[in-house]
Motif scaffolding. Structure first.
Motif, PDB file in Angstrom:
ATOM      1  N   SER A 135       0.670  -1.270  -0.159  1.00 29.36           N
ATOM      2  CA  SER A 135       0.127  -0.087  -0.171  1.00 29.36           C
ATOM      3  C   SER A 135       0.723   1.154  -0.214  1.00 29.36           C
ATOM      4  CB  SER A 135      -1.155  -0.026   1.275  1.00 29.36           C
ATOM      5  OG  SER A 135      -1.799   1.157   1.192  1.00 29.36           O
TER       6      SER A 135
ATOM      7  N   LYS B  59      -3.298   2.313  -5.944  1.00 33.41           N
ATOM      8  CA  LYS B  59      -3.444   1.337  -4.890  1.00 33.41           C
ATOM      9  C   LYS B  59      -3.522   0.018  -5.356  1.00 33.41           C
ATOM     10  CE  LYS B  59      -6.758   4.325  -2.158  1.00 33.41           C
ATOM     11  NZ  LYS B  59      -8.161   4.485  -1.466  1.00 33.41           N
TER      12      LYS B  59
ATOM     13  N   LYS C  42       2.115   2.034  -3.229  1.00 31.05           N
ATOM     14  CA  LYS C  42       1.002   2.218  -4.335  1.00 31.05           C
ATOM     15  C   LYS C  42       1.343   1.158  -5.634  1.00 31.05           C
ATOM     16  CE  LYS C  42       0.718   7.083  -3.175  1.00 31.05           C
ATOM     17  NZ  LYS C  42      -0.537   7.130  -2.598  1.00 31.05           N
TER      18      LYS C  42
ATOM     19  N   GLY D  88      -5.271   0.782   3.227  1.00 27.11           N
ATOM     20  CA  GLY D  88      -5.188   1.412   1.851  1.00 27.11           C
ATOM     21  C   GLY D  88      -5.314   0.815   0.399  1.00 27.11           C
ATOM     22  N   TYR D  89      -6.201  -0.300   0.404  1.00 21.73           N
ATOM     23  CA  TYR D  89      -6.447  -1.163  -0.783  1.00 21.73           C
ATOM     24  C   TYR D  89      -7.880  -0.996  -1.302  1.00 21.73           C
ATOM     25  CZ  TYR D  89      -2.568  -4.308   0.007  1.00 21.73           C
ATOM     26  OH  TYR D  89      -1.347  -4.963   0.057  1.00 21.73           O
TER      27      TYR D  89
END
Length: 282
Positions: free
Chosen positions: A165, A231, A168, A204-205
């Protein structure tokens, strides 16, 4: 040698399930449950979305696949055979002395295997490293990884998930095989995983849950994942351990089984039915 391309995914899944069972019946025991629960996902990836084949196995721009839950290796072996990486004779040697198909995938022995796995928690770390390396090299290829729900007890897995995450890695697509059982029993009782979708989103997915027995939903989810940017993506597969074989689905503990004669005969009956359906439908 059987070749497949962009084909009937339901039929391809039947073929994978048939040859997975064939390996186990020849050996007499094995990790039936977790192998069967990922059959549809393997069918979708290798039948439609994964840019990988024997002809481009050395091409650095191909897609990569890591089976983090390495005990499900026989399902991957069936898939690789159907893709033409090796002959059917190999399947009869599963886990025998001198085999090139050990119980867990070995990249040094098996053409088409991108990463040796089996030590749970490590495959997802390797997949993250592969995706990061490809991003640094400015390649546009994808890295796919199947991880087990019980495997996500491992802290190492979440370190890799967070690292992906942070970097990115939007070309990393993770599938969680949420079959709700692990070696010692139900995941809810061993170590409650809570809501995988919310957990991955918190890391953060992009994440969502789908029916892991539906090739249509899995394929649509891959299209959705590839449309995401900036992501990584986690697709939570709602599956059943032993998926597609009722007598195995209904077992209390089917992580690794050594069927008695009566049970084995029932499994062989189901396998033979699959074989006839495959013969009729091509």
């Amino acid at each position: 040698m059987i070749q497949v391309g962009n084909i009937d995914l339901d039929l391809f899944a039947k073929k994978i399930r048939y040859y997975t069972l064939k390996q186990f019946t020849l050996m007499g025991f094995g990790h039936y449950g977790g192998s069967l629960s990922i059959v549809e996902t393997l069918a979708v990836l290798y039948g439609k979305h994964l840019n990988a084949s024997p002809e481009i196995r050395d091409d650095l721009n191909r897609d990569y696949f890591v089976l983090s839950k390495g005990h499900a290796g026989p399902a991957l072996y069936a898939t690789l055979y159907l893709k033409g990486y090796f002959t059917e004779e190999w399947l009869g040697t599963l886990n025998k002395n001198g085999t090139k198909l050990p119980s867990h995938p070995d990249r040094n022995l098996i053409p088409g295997v991108d990463m040796t796995t089996g030590s749970l928690g490590q495959g997802i770390s390797a997949a993250t490293g592969i995706a990061l390396g490809n991003k640094i090299a400015k390649r546009e290829n994808y890295t796919f990884c199947i991880v087990g729900d019980g495997e996500l007890n491992e802290g190492q897995a979440w370190e890799a998930i967070q690292m992906a995450s942070h970097n990115k890695l939007d070309k990393l697509i993770i599938f969680v095989d949420d079959n709700k059982m692990q070696l010692d029993g139900p995941t809810l009782e061993i170590n409650n995983p809570l809501d995988f979708v919310k957990k991955f989103q918190a890391f953060g997915y992009f994440s969502k849950r789908i029916d892991g027995s539906s090739v249509t939903e899995i394929s649509e989810a891959v299209v959705w994942a590839k449309a995401n940017h900036d992501k990584p993506t986690a697709i939570i597969l709602d599956t059943i351990k032993g998926q597609g074989i009722p007598i195995i689905e209904e077992m209390g503990n089917n992580h690794h089984i050594r069927p008695d004669k009566a049970t084995n005969n029932e499994i062989i009956k189901v396998m033979n039915i699959l074989g006839k359906e495959i013969e009729v439908n091509g």
